[in-house]
Write an enzyme that holds these catalytic residues in place. Structure first.
Site, PDB file in Angstrom:
ATOM      1  CE  LYS A  81       3.431  -6.511  -8.953  1.00  0.00           C
ATOM      2  NZ  LYS A  81       3.575  -5.121  -8.445  1.00  0.00           N
ATOM      3  CE1 TYR A 117      -1.213  -5.110  -5.559  1.00  0.00           C
ATOM      4  CE2 TYR A 117      -1.770  -5.331  -7.876  1.00  0.00           C
ATOM      5  CZ  TYR A 117      -0.852  -5.460  -6.836  1.00  0.00           C
ATOM      6  OH  TYR A 117       0.415  -5.933  -7.086  1.00  0.00           O
ATOM      7  CG  PHE A 146      -0.101   3.496  -6.487  1.00  0.00           C
ATOM      8  CD1 PHE A 146      -0.493   2.168  -6.396  1.00  0.00           C
ATOM      9  CD2 PHE A 146       0.281   4.163  -5.321  1.00  0.00           C
ATOM     10  CE1 PHE A 146      -0.510   1.506  -5.179  1.00  0.00           C
ATOM     11  CE2 PHE A 146       0.260   3.497  -4.088  1.00  0.00           C
ATOM     12  CZ  PHE A 146      -0.140   2.165  -4.024  1.00  0.00           C
ATOM     13  NE  ARG A 195       6.605  -7.618   1.203  1.00  0.00           N
ATOM     14  CZ  ARG A 195       5.875  -6.702   0.546  1.00  0.00           C
ATOM     15  NH1 ARG A 195       4.870  -7.077  -0.257  1.00  0.00           N
ATOM     16  NH2 ARG A 195       6.130  -5.432   0.669  1.00  0.00           N
ATOM     17  CB  THR A 236       7.473  -1.048  -3.240  1.00  0.00           C
ATOM     18  OG1 THR A 236       6.970  -1.748  -2.094  1.00  0.00           O
ATOM     19  CG2 THR A 236       6.373  -0.831  -4.250  1.00  0.00           C
ATOM     20  NE  ARG A 242       8.744  -5.739  -6.126  1.00  0.00           N
ATOM     21  CZ  ARG A 242       7.848  -5.580  -5.157  1.00  0.00           C
ATOM     22  NH1 ARG A 242       8.232  -5.214  -3.944  1.00  0.00           N
ATOM     23  NH2 ARG A 242       6.568  -5.782  -5.389  1.00  0.00           N
ATOM     24  CG  ASN A 266       6.981  -3.691  -8.526  1.00  0.00           C
ATOM     25  OD1 ASN A 266       6.118  -4.362  -9.073  1.00  0.00           O
ATOM     26  ND2 ASN A 266       6.818  -3.163  -7.335  1.00  0.00           N
ATOM     27  CG  HIS A 310       1.764  -9.366  -5.283  1.00  0.00           C
ATOM     28  ND1 HIS A 310       1.427  -8.208  -4.616  1.00  0.00           N
ATOM     29  CD2 HIS A 310       1.185 -10.396  -4.604  1.00  0.00           C
ATOM     30  CE1 HIS A 310       0.659  -8.533  -3.577  1.00  0.00           C
ATOM     31  NE2 HIS A 310       0.506  -9.854  -3.544  1.00  0.00           N
ATOM     32  CD  GLU A 322      -2.118 -10.657  -1.573  1.00  0.00           C
ATOM     33  OE1 GLU A 322      -1.080 -11.353  -1.682  1.00  0.00           O
ATOM     34  OE2 GLU A 322      -2.093  -9.425  -1.375  1.00  0.00           O
TER      35      GLU A 322
HETATM   36  N1  UDP Z   1       2.935   1.006  -6.742  1.00  0.00           N
HETATM   37  C1  UDP Z   1       3.091   2.096  -7.578  1.00  0.00           C
HETATM   38  N2  UDP Z   1       3.456   3.300  -7.026  1.00  0.00           N
HETATM   39  C2  UDP Z   1       3.666   3.460  -5.695  1.00  0.00           C
HETATM   40  C3  UDP Z   1       3.495   2.357  -4.851  1.00  0.00           C
HETATM   41  C4  UDP Z   1       3.129   1.146  -5.400  1.00  0.00           C
HETATM   42  O1  UDP Z   1       2.904   1.977  -8.791  1.00  0.00           O
HETATM   43  O2  UDP Z   1       3.997   4.573  -5.264  1.00  0.00           O
HETATM   44  C5  UDP Z   1       2.548  -0.288  -7.329  1.00  0.00           C
HETATM   45  C6  UDP Z   1       3.698  -1.304  -7.426  1.00  0.00           C
HETATM   46  O3  UDP Z   1       3.492  -2.102  -8.573  1.00  0.00           O
HETATM   47  C7  UDP Z   1       3.519  -2.097  -6.135  1.00  0.00           C
HETATM   48  C8  UDP Z   1       1.993  -2.182  -6.057  1.00  0.00           C
HETATM   49  O4  UDP Z   1       1.561  -0.893  -6.496  1.00  0.00           O
HETATM   50  O5  UDP Z   1       4.152  -3.366  -6.222  1.00  0.00           O
HETATM   51  C9  UDP Z   1       1.426  -2.448  -4.678  1.00  0.00           C
HETATM   52  O6  UDP Z   1       1.984  -1.526  -3.765  1.00  0.00           O
HETATM   53  P1  UDP Z   1       2.500  -1.997  -2.345  1.00  0.00           P
HETATM   54  O7  UDP Z   1       2.737  -0.782  -1.536  1.00  0.00           O
HETATM   55  O8  UDP Z   1       1.585  -3.034  -1.791  1.00  0.00           O
HETATM   56  O9  UDP Z   1       3.941  -2.644  -2.694  1.00  0.00           O
HETATM   57  P2  UDP Z   1       4.452  -4.161  -2.659  1.00  0.00           P
HETATM   58  O10 UDP Z   1       3.726  -4.855  -1.540  1.00  0.00           O
HETATM   59  O11 UDP Z   1       4.143  -4.760  -4.020  1.00  0.00           O
HETATM   60  O12 UDP Z   1       5.927  -4.062  -2.435  1.00  0.00           O
HETATM   61 MG    MG Z   2       1.706  -5.000  -1.176  1.00  0.00          MG
END
Ligand code: UDP
Ligand code: MG
Length: 138
Positions: free
Chosen positions: A10, A50, A58, A86, A92, A103, A113, A116, A127
């Site tokens: 990112k 997204y 968010f 993952r 996350t 992370r 973070n 992705h 994606e």
């Molecule tokens: N995010 C955020 N606040 C939250 C949850 C997610 O800013 O409470 C952001 C964060 O950058 C995250 C992205 O939104 O990586 C996508 O969220 P997701 O739940 O898909 O998490 P990921 O799959 O990236 O772990």
């Molecule tokens: Mg995600």
């Protein structure tokens, strides 16, 4: 079974010169990089990427962040690549991420973070196709 997943370094990760460290972890994990490029998304492109999060509190801030600077987008391949990447990323919320994950080590914020990764075969297919055409994937 061989699987592909979409990985992104990112804008915070690129700005903080973490391309090298993240790619080193991917290579050490034994995942193969099948495609890679540096791109800068528009706000609209980030919203499209997204779209599953549209309507969440968010979403607006996340899509501003994701369109704020260059990202590295990659297609990774390997056995069980989606779950393995993952796991390498960690949760996350970096405060909840396991010790030794990307992370946990580098993230500074739940939003910023660093990385992705796709979360299912369906999201990986969407994606990967969002950023790459078949000729760009080795
Ligand atoms: N995010 C955020 N606040 C939250 C949850 C997610 O800013 O409470 C952001 C964060 O950058 C995250 C992205 O939104 O990586 C996508 O969220 P997701 O739940 O898909 O998490 P990921 O799959 O990236 O772990
Ligand atoms: Mg995600």
């Amino acid at each position: 079974m061989k699987q592909q997943t979409l990985a992104i370094i990112k804008p915070d990760g690129v700005a903080r010169k973490l391309i090298g460290p993240v790619i080193t972890r991917i290579e050490n994990e034994g995942l193969d990089i099948k495609a890679m490029k540096l791109i800068k998304m528009t706000k609209e492109q980030a919203q499209g990427f997204y779209k599953v999060h549209k309507g969440k509190p968010f979403f607006d801030s996340l899509t501003d962040f994701m369109s704020s600077g260059p990202c590295v987008v990659m297609v990774l391949e390997g056995d069980d690549a989606i779950a393995r990447y993952r796991k390498l990323m960690g949760a996350t919320d970096y405060r909840k991420a396991e010790e030794g994950t990307i992370r946990r080590e580098y993230a500074t914020d739940i939003e910023k973070n660093v990385v992705h990764g796709s979360d299912s075969p369906e999201s990986a297919a969407f994606e990967i196709g969002y950023f790459f055409n078949a000729l760009e994937i080795m």
